[in-house]
Design an enzyme around this catalytic site. Structure first.
Site, PDB file in Angstrom:
ATOM      1  N   ASN A  86      -0.141  -0.121  12.196  1.00 26.89           N
ATOM      2  CA  ASN A  86       0.278  -1.174  11.567  1.00 26.89           C
ATOM      3  C   ASN A  86       0.566  -2.264  12.559  1.00 26.89           C
ATOM      4  O   ASN A  86       0.198  -2.170  13.781  1.00 26.89           O
ATOM      5  CB  ASN A  86       1.628  -0.813  11.141  1.00 26.89           C
ATOM      6  CG  ASN A  86       1.659  -0.206   9.474  1.00 26.89           C
ATOM      7  OD1 ASN A  86       0.979  -0.918   8.935  1.00 26.89           O
ATOM      8  ND2 ASN A  86       2.137   1.092   9.195  1.00 26.89           N
ATOM      9  N   GLU A 139       0.635  -3.835   0.345  1.00 23.45           N
ATOM     10  CA  GLU A 139       0.462  -3.672   1.604  1.00 23.45           C
ATOM     11  C   GLU A 139      -0.310  -5.303   1.942  1.00 23.45           C
ATOM     12  O   GLU A 139      -0.866  -5.817   0.935  1.00 23.45           O
ATOM     13  CB  GLU A 139      -0.347  -2.470   2.342  1.00 23.45           C
ATOM     14  CG  GLU A 139       0.334  -1.793   3.003  1.00 23.45           C
ATOM     15  CD  GLU A 139       0.653  -2.344   4.589  1.00 23.45           C
ATOM     16  OE1 GLU A 139       0.154  -3.495   4.852  1.00 23.45           O
ATOM     17  OE2 GLU A 139       1.116  -1.710   5.255  1.00 23.45           O
ATOM     18  N   ASP A 146       6.534  -0.822  10.321  1.00 23.44           N
ATOM     19  CA  ASP A 146       5.317  -1.264   9.517  1.00 23.44           C
ATOM     20  C   ASP A 146       4.651  -2.378   9.728  1.00 23.44           C
ATOM     21  O   ASP A 146       4.382  -2.619  10.670  1.00 23.44           O
ATOM     22  CB  ASP A 146       5.741  -0.996   8.118  1.00 23.44           C
ATOM     23  CG  ASP A 146       4.671  -0.399   7.078  1.00 23.44           C
ATOM     24  OD1 ASP A 146       3.685  -1.052   6.994  1.00 23.44           O
ATOM     25  OD2 ASP A 146       4.668   0.729   6.442  1.00 23.44           O
TER      26      ASP A 146
END
Length: 294
Positions: free
Chosen positions: A150, A22, A201
């Protein structure tokens, strides 16, 4: 418009597998890429061909740059500064430190020097998270009851912030106050992934105002114009693509993190590159990441 998946020439930019990759971003002063393995509690980078890695005592997920040597990093309990040269770490402020059931997730610096950071439940519990902004010494909660925060990113004209709740399969566009960058008015629906079964995302906005969104479970990063209309999608060799970033020469390389979490042995056998960092050249130019002003 019929959604077309572009066959990319995505390459493996870093072969170290992350359990949950991430928070990838390009440091414009250092010309260096950074990203996180949240569940592995580590920050990763590269310097030339040399892989770099730093370990943390808590889950870490996102960062912005303060100067040439200092990052602002979001952990599960705090925002902290991290000196890349010395390894020194200092807490800037607590982040849901009194709630052991949540952690940080997506985050990004805004054009005013603020830092937006989202939280979520450790097991993605419904509405357990929130979205905050750290600005001029104050951490303020902007949005509550977020399940999986997100897609925090900003339009190049400074008019809008974007954010998603992956569990609700939607991205919203939030008008911003021109002077200080605080939300002005209510967020408006921007991209609805429910009809196509898409899970938004991480996201980033390019220099032309197009939003590039990693879509968990779909093996792709999709590009939308400034009105939320689908333009194209770039394929990656992992189903759980998690976060995109522009970097490299001319900010024209699209990087993307991915994840292995939750994949069973048969899925991992079919996706040997799950969790790795990917890169592909695209016909777009990113925005330089804004510095965080502490």
């Amino acid at each position: 418009m019929t959604e077309q998946l572009t066959d990319s020439t995505a390459r493996i930019a870093d072969a170290r597998p992350c359990t949950l990759g991430e928070g990838v971003f390009w440091h414009p002063q250092r010309e260096q890429l950074f990203w996180f393995d949240i569940l592995g509690r580590r920050l990763l980078s590269q310097q030339g061909d040399q892989p770099l890695e730093w370990s943390f005592d808590a889950r870490v997920s996102a960062a912005g740059w303060v100067d040439d040597s200092v990052l602002l990093i979001a952990s599960e309990t705090a925002l902290l500064t991290f000196n890349l040269a010395t390894g020194a770490r200092e807490t800037v402020c607590a982040l849901e430190a009194d709630n052991p059931l949540t952690r940080s997730n997506d985050g990004r610096a805004d054009p005013w020097g603020g830092f937006w950071i989202g939280t979520m439940g450790l097991n993605a519990e419904a509405q357990a998270g929130a979205i905050y902004r750290y600005y001029r010494g104050e951490l303020r909660r902007l949005f509550a009851s977020i399940s999986i925060s997100n897609a925090l990113c900003f339009s190049p004209d400074r008019r809008y912030a974007y954010f998603a709740d992956t569990a609700r399969q939607q991205i919203w566009r939030q008008p911003l106050d021109e002077r200080h960058g605080w939300p002005s008015g209510e967020p408006q629906p921007f991209i609805d992934g429910r009809v196509a079964g898409l899970n938004p995302d991480g996201a980033v906005v390019d220099s032309q105002g197009r939003l590039w969104n990693a879509q968990w479970g779909a093996s792709r990063v999709a590009c939308y114009d400034s009105e939320g209309r689908f333009l194209q999608a770039v394929a990656f060799p992992a189903s759980q693509v998690s976060c995109p970033a522009f970097g490299g020469a001319g900010l024209s390389t699209l990087f993307a993190t991915s994840a292995r979490v939750g994949l069973k042995d048969d899925s991992l056998a079919a996706e040997p590159h799950a969790g790795k960092l990917f890169a592909v050249e695209v016909a777009a130019q990113g925005q330089a990441e804004h510095p965080v002003i502490l």
